[in-house]
Design a protein around this motif. Structure first.
Motif, PDB file in Angstrom:
ATOM      1  N   GLU A 195       0.807  -1.206  -0.048  1.00  0.00           N
ATOM      2  CA  GLU A 195      -0.088  -0.120  -0.086  1.00  0.00           C
ATOM      3  C   GLU A 195       0.911   1.254  -0.130  1.00  0.00           C
ATOM      4  OE1 GLU A 195      -2.544  -0.443   3.257  1.00  0.00           O
ATOM      5  OE2 GLU A 195      -3.264  -2.118   2.440  1.00  0.00           O
ATOM      6  N   ASP A 196       2.046   1.001   0.255  1.00  0.00           N
ATOM      7  CA  ASP A 196       3.013   2.486   0.394  1.00  0.00           C
ATOM      8  C   ASP A 196       3.620   2.650  -1.029  1.00  0.00           C
ATOM      9  OD1 ASP A 196       2.914   2.451   3.220  1.00  0.00           O
ATOM     10  OD2 ASP A 196       4.398   1.138   3.438  1.00  0.00           O
ATOM     11  N   SER A 198       2.975   4.185  -4.653  1.00  0.00           N
ATOM     12  CA  SER A 198       2.135   5.218  -5.205  1.00  0.00           C
ATOM     13  C   SER A 198       2.147   5.022  -6.818  1.00  0.00           C
ATOM     14  CB  SER A 198       2.528   6.533  -4.832  1.00  0.00           C
ATOM     15  OG  SER A 198       3.854   6.732  -5.306  1.00  0.00           O
ATOM     16  N   ASP A 199       3.209   4.311  -7.493  1.00  0.00           N
ATOM     17  CA  ASP A 199       3.360   4.109  -8.871  1.00  0.00           C
ATOM     18  C   ASP A 199       2.202   3.661  -9.455  1.00  0.00           C
ATOM     19  OD1 ASP A 199       4.389   2.458 -11.318  1.00  0.00           O
ATOM     20  OD2 ASP A 199       5.828   4.235 -11.006  1.00  0.00           O
ATOM     21  N   ARG A 200       1.680   4.260 -10.734  1.00  0.00           N
ATOM     22  CA  ARG A 200       0.527   3.820 -11.221  1.00  0.00           C
ATOM     23  C   ARG A 200       0.615   2.419 -11.827  1.00  0.00           C
ATOM     24  NH1 ARG A 200      -0.522   3.876 -16.376  1.00  0.00           N
ATOM     25  NH2 ARG A 200       1.039   5.108 -16.690  1.00  0.00           N
ATOM     26  N   LYS A 203       0.780  -0.373  -9.464  1.00  0.00           N
ATOM     27  CA  LYS A 203      -0.650  -0.594  -8.785  1.00  0.00           C
ATOM     28  C   LYS A 203      -1.462  -1.326  -9.849  1.00  0.00           C
ATOM     29  CE  LYS A 203      -1.288   3.452  -5.794  1.00  0.00           C
ATOM     30  NZ  LYS A 203      -1.734   2.501  -4.257  1.00  0.00           N
TER      31      LYS A 203
END
Length: 338
Positions: A195-196, A198-200, A203
Motif C-alpha cells: 500500500e506504500d 504510489s506508482d500507477r 498498482k
C-alpha cells in the motif's frame, strides 16, 4: 531455519544451481570486465558454500555469521570458529587478500557499527559482489539494539540502504562505481506493505496478479514489484542506477505440513539479481530500465538439475533466455554504463 538468517541452513541442490549455473558465470564475467578480483559481502553460513564456489574471483571477504540459538552456546561458537578458520586459511595461503568476519545478524552489525563481540564493523573496500541471503521475509523487521540501549526495528531495506551509503563513503583510492547484488528472501510477503507504493504501473500490476495468480506465486510477484520500487528509491538517493534481472524462484530447504492433508509444503524462495552503477562520471542522461518490461518477464526457476524460464499458466508473461551471460551482455548496464 531461524527467523532472520541461515544459521540453521541446510544446503540443497536448488541453491547449488544458483551458485554454479547463475551466479558464478555472472561473477566470472564481471571479474573480467573490471579486470580485478572482487570484494564480497554476504552471509555464507558455516559451510561457506558460495565463497568456496566463487573463490577464484574473490579478493576480500566481509562475512556475517550468527550463533545458532537452538544449539548449546559452546557448539555454536565452535561452528563460528570453523568459518573463521576457513577464511583465515584462505588468507594465509594467499587465496584471499583479506577478510572481516562479524558475529551477529547483518542488520545489527551494519546499523550499529559493531558486532556481538564489540568488534567494530570496518568496511574499507568498495563491495563489488553482495550475496545477501536473508532467507526470511523481506518485510520482517529485526530488533536492533543500539549502544545506548535503545531498540529499533530494522527492515531489510534499511540495512541495504546503509550498505549503499557505506559504498558512497569509501575513500577515493578504493572507490569503484559498479557492483553485483544478490538478495534472497522467503517468498511470503506482508501484503499491506504494498500500500506504500504510489506508482500507477505497479498498482495496475497488483490488480493483474490478484486476478490471474494464486499464492505463493502471487506473493512472489508482489515482492518482485515491491523490491523494484523501493530498492530503486535507495539506489537513486545515492546516485546509483540499478538494473534488475528476472528474479529466481525455487524451493528452499525448509517447509511445513499442511493442515488437514498433512502434505509437505516447501518454503519458496526468491533471489533478486541487480547490477548497480554509480552515475557520478556520467554527464548526460543514461538509458533506464523499463519497469513494465521488467514486470512482464517470467521468473527464472531452479530445480535440482537445471535453470529455466518458468511459465505460469494463469498469467501471460514474456519469455527470455535463461543464460546469465546472454542476459548480461544484452543488459542496459553492460551496453551503456560499464
Amino acid at each position: 531455519m531461524t527467523d532472520n538468517t541461515q544459521v540453521n541452513y541446510t544446503d540443497h541442490p536448488r541453491k547449488n544451481i544458483f551458485r554454479t549455473l547463475w551466479a558464478k558465470p555472472l561473477i566470472q564475467y564481471i571479474n573480467t570486465v573490471l579486470g580485478k578480483k572482487l570484494v564480497y559481502m554476504g552471509l555464507p553460513g558455516i559451510g561457506a558454500f558460495d565463497i568456496k564456489e566463487w573463490i577464484n574471483y574473490l579478493d576480500v571477504v566481509f562475512a556475517y555469521q550468527c550463533l545458532d540459538d537452538k544449539k548449546d552456546i559452546e557448539d555454536a561458537e565452535k561452528e563460528f570458529d570453523v568459518l573463521n578458520d576457513y577464511l583465515n586459511t584462505c588468507t594465509v595461503k594467499g587465496t584471499l587478500n583479506d577478510y572481516g568476519l562479524y558475529k551477529g545478524y547483518l542488520e545489527q552489525v551494519v546499523m550499529t557499527g559493531y558486532d556481538d563481540d564489540g568488534q567494530e564493523f570496518n568496511q574499507n573496500d568498495f563491495v563489488t559482489v553482495y550475496n545477501l541471503d536473508f532467507c526470511n521475509t523481506l518485510t520482517k523487521p529485526y530488533p536492533v539494539v543500539y549502544p545506548d540501549g535503545t531498540v529499533k526495528d530494522c527492515y531489510k531495506l534499511d540495512a541495504i540502504e546503509r550498505l549503499i551509503e557505506l559504498q558512497t563513503n569509501i575513500t577515493t583510492e578504493k572507490k569503484s562505481d559498479k557492483f553485483l547484488m544478490f538478495i534472497t528472501v522467503n517468498s511470503n510477503f506482508l501484503e499491506q506493505s504494498y500500500e506504500d507504493i504510489s506508482d500507477r504501473i505497479l498498482k495496475k500490476y497488483k490488480k493483474l496478479i490478484d486476478q490471474k495468480t494464486v499464492d505463493p506465486s502471487r506473493q512472489a510477484r508482489l515482492i518482485k514489484a515491491y523490491s523494484y520500487y523501493f530498492l530503486n528509491k535507495i539506489f537513486q538517493k545515492y546516485n546509483y542506477q540499478a538494473e534488475f534481472f528476472p528474479p529466481m524462484y525455487y524451493e528452499g530447504s525448509d517447509g511445513h505440513r499442511a493442515k488437514g492433508t498433512n502434505a509437505w509444503v516447501p518454503t519458496m524462495m526468491l533471489t533478486l539479481t541487480i547490477l548497480g552503477t554509480h552515475l557520478g562520471k556520467f554527464e548526460e542522461e543514461t538509458p533506464k530500465q523499463d519497469v513494465q518490461e521488467y514486470l512482464n518477464y517470467k521468473f527464472l526457476y531452479a530445480n535440482s538439475k537445471s535453470l529455466y524460464c518458468h511459465t505460469e499458466k494463469r498469467i501471460s508473461e514474456v519469455d527470455f533466455t535463461a543464460d546469465p551471460i546472454e542476459l548480461l551482455q544484452n543488459s542496459i548496464t553492460i551496453k551503456n554504463l560499464w
